[in-house]
Motif scaffolding. Structure first.
Motif, PDB file in Angstrom:
ATOM      1  N   ILE A  10      41.469  27.411  46.279  1.00 26.28           N
ATOM      2  CA  ILE A  10      42.610  28.187  46.754  1.00 26.28           C
ATOM      3  C   ILE A  10      43.431  27.332  47.705  1.00 26.28           C
ATOM      4  O   ILE A  10      42.923  26.395  48.308  1.00 26.28           O
ATOM      5  CB  ILE A  10      42.192  29.512  47.431  1.00 26.28           C
ATOM      6  CG1 ILE A  10      41.383  29.269  48.711  1.00 26.28           C
ATOM      7  CG2 ILE A  10      41.394  30.376  46.461  1.00 26.28           C
ATOM      8  CD1 ILE A  10      41.139  30.519  49.532  1.00 26.28           C
ATOM      9  N   CYS A  11      44.715  27.658  47.819  1.00 25.37           N
ATOM     10  CA  CYS A  11      45.628  26.895  48.671  1.00 25.37           C
ATOM     11  C   CYS A  11      45.223  27.023  50.141  1.00 25.37           C
ATOM     12  O   CYS A  11      45.079  26.032  50.838  1.00 25.37           O
ATOM     13  CB  CYS A  11      47.051  27.393  48.446  1.00 25.37           C
ATOM     14  SG  CYS A  11      48.314  26.453  49.293  1.00 25.37           S
ATOM     15  N   SER A  12      45.073  28.244  50.609  1.00 22.67           N
ATOM     16  CA  SER A  12      44.631  28.495  51.984  1.00 22.67           C
ATOM     17  C   SER A  12      44.226  29.951  52.094  1.00 22.67           C
ATOM     18  O   SER A  12      44.563  30.762  51.231  1.00 22.67           O
ATOM     19  CB  SER A  12      45.742  28.172  52.993  1.00 22.67           C
ATOM     20  OG  SER A  12      46.803  29.077  52.855  1.00 22.67           O
ATOM     21  N   SER A  33      38.508  39.640  47.293  1.00 20.38           N
ATOM     22  CA  SER A  33      38.008  38.307  47.637  1.00 20.38           C
ATOM     23  C   SER A  33      39.167  37.313  47.677  1.00 20.38           C
ATOM     24  O   SER A  33      40.251  37.566  47.152  1.00 20.38           O
ATOM     25  CB  SER A  33      36.949  37.848  46.639  1.00 20.38           C
ATOM     26  OG  SER A  33      37.523  37.667  45.363  1.00 20.38           O
ATOM     27  N   TYR A  34      38.932  36.157  48.304  1.00 21.20           N
ATOM     28  CA  TYR A  34      39.971  35.137  48.414  1.00 21.20           C
ATOM     29  C   TYR A  34      40.454  34.658  47.054  1.00 21.20           C
ATOM     30  O   TYR A  34      41.641  34.418  46.857  1.00 21.20           O
ATOM     31  CB  TYR A  34      39.481  33.937  49.231  1.00 21.20           C
ATOM     32  CG  TYR A  34      39.291  34.234  50.698  1.00 21.20           C
ATOM     33  CD1 TYR A  34      40.315  34.781  51.461  1.00 21.20           C
ATOM     34  CD2 TYR A  34      38.089  33.953  51.328  1.00 21.20           C
ATOM     35  CE1 TYR A  34      40.146  35.046  52.803  1.00 21.20           C
ATOM     36  CE2 TYR A  34      37.912  34.217  52.669  1.00 21.20           C
ATOM     37  CZ  TYR A  34      38.942  34.765  53.410  1.00 21.20           C
ATOM     38  OH  TYR A  34      38.778  35.029  54.743  1.00 21.20           O
ATOM     39  N   MET A  57      43.415  26.598  40.123  1.00 24.15           N
ATOM     40  CA  MET A  57      42.192  27.048  40.796  1.00 24.15           C
ATOM     41  C   MET A  57      40.939  26.310  40.320  1.00 24.15           C
ATOM     42  O   MET A  57      39.870  26.481  40.888  1.00 24.15           O
ATOM     43  CB  MET A  57      42.011  28.555  40.597  1.00 24.15           C
ATOM     44  CG  MET A  57      43.066  29.375  41.307  1.00 24.15           C
ATOM     45  SD  MET A  57      42.850  31.140  41.080  1.00 24.15           S
ATOM     46  CE  MET A  57      41.312  31.429  41.971  1.00 24.15           C
ATOM     47  N   GLY A  58      41.059  25.512  39.270  1.00 21.84           N
ATOM     48  CA  GLY A  58      39.913  24.753  38.773  1.00 21.84           C
ATOM     49  C   GLY A  58      38.915  25.580  37.988  1.00 21.84           C
ATOM     50  O   GLY A  58      37.712  25.326  38.026  1.00 21.84           O
ATOM     51  N   VAL A  92      34.802  29.930  47.493  1.00 19.43           N
ATOM     52  CA  VAL A  92      36.049  29.186  47.309  1.00 19.43           C
ATOM     53  C   VAL A  92      36.035  27.861  48.068  1.00 19.43           C
ATOM     54  O   VAL A  92      35.295  27.691  49.030  1.00 19.43           O
ATOM     55  CB  VAL A  92      37.276  30.011  47.772  1.00 19.43           C
ATOM     56  CG1 VAL A  92      37.443  31.251  46.927  1.00 19.43           C
ATOM     57  CG2 VAL A  92      37.193  30.362  49.238  1.00 19.43           C
ATOM     58  N   ILE A  93      36.889  26.961  47.592  1.00 23.09           N
ATOM     59  CA  ILE A  93      37.155  25.705  48.284  1.00 23.09           C
ATOM     60  C   ILE A  93      38.622  25.772  48.714  1.00 23.09           C
ATOM     61  O   ILE A  93      39.497  26.006  47.883  1.00 23.09           O
ATOM     62  CB  ILE A  93      36.944  24.495  47.349  1.00 23.09           C
ATOM     63  CG1 ILE A  93      35.493  24.415  46.900  1.00 23.09           C
ATOM     64  CG2 ILE A  93      37.379  23.208  48.030  1.00 23.09           C
ATOM     65  CD1 ILE A  93      35.254  23.416  45.783  1.00 23.09           C
TER      66      ILE A  93
END
Length: 117
Positions: A10-12, A33-34, A57-58, A92-93
C-alpha cells in the motif's frame, strides 16, 4: 496445507482512520483493513482498473477483485446499517517513498509529503 498469504503493498496508511454516523449512536463497528482501503482508493479514487490496482499492490487481479468486493460490502454495511467505520489491520507493506510508477498518480500520498516539506 493452504498457501501462505502474500503481503499487500500500500502507498501509506490513511491519515483518517475512522468515521462515525451523524445523528445517532453507532450500531456497531465495521473494520476495513488497510488493503481493502487501498483497493477502494486505487479503483474508485484513482480510477484504476482491477489489473492496474493488483499490479500496484503486488497481488493477482483475482485477489484485488476479491479484496475490493469485500471492501464494498463492508462500506455498504457501515453506511446502510449506521455503523462506525474503522480502518485498521491487515498484512501489508507500506511504501517508504514514492516509486517511479507513482509519478503520474494525482493523489499519491508521498507527493503530498514532498509538497509539505
Amino acid at each position: 496445507m493452504a498457501r501462505p498469504e502474500k503481503c499487500r503493498r500500500i502507498c501509506s496508511r490513511p491519515n483518517i482512520c475512522g468515521f462515525i454516523p451523524d445523528g445517532s449512536k453507532a450500531a456497531g463497528t465495521v473494520v476495513l483493513s488497510y488493503d481493502e482501503y487501498e483497493t477502494i482508493r486505487l479503483i474508485d479514487r484513482e480510477n484504476m482498473n482491477q489489473l492496474a490496482c493488483a499490479e500496484k499492490m503486488g497481488v493477482s487481479r483475482s485477489t484485488a477483485a476479491r479484496i475490493y468486493g469485500n471492501a464494498r460490502k463492508k462500506l455498504a454495511d457501515a453506511l446502510v446499517g449506521g455503523k462506525a467505520l474503522k480502518i485498521d489491520g491487515g498484512d501489508v507493506i507500506v511504501c517508504a517513498k514514492m516509486r517511479p510508477e507513482c509519478k503520474d498518480v494525482v493523489n499519491c500520498c508521498h507527493k503530498k509529503q514532498l509538497q509539505d516539506a
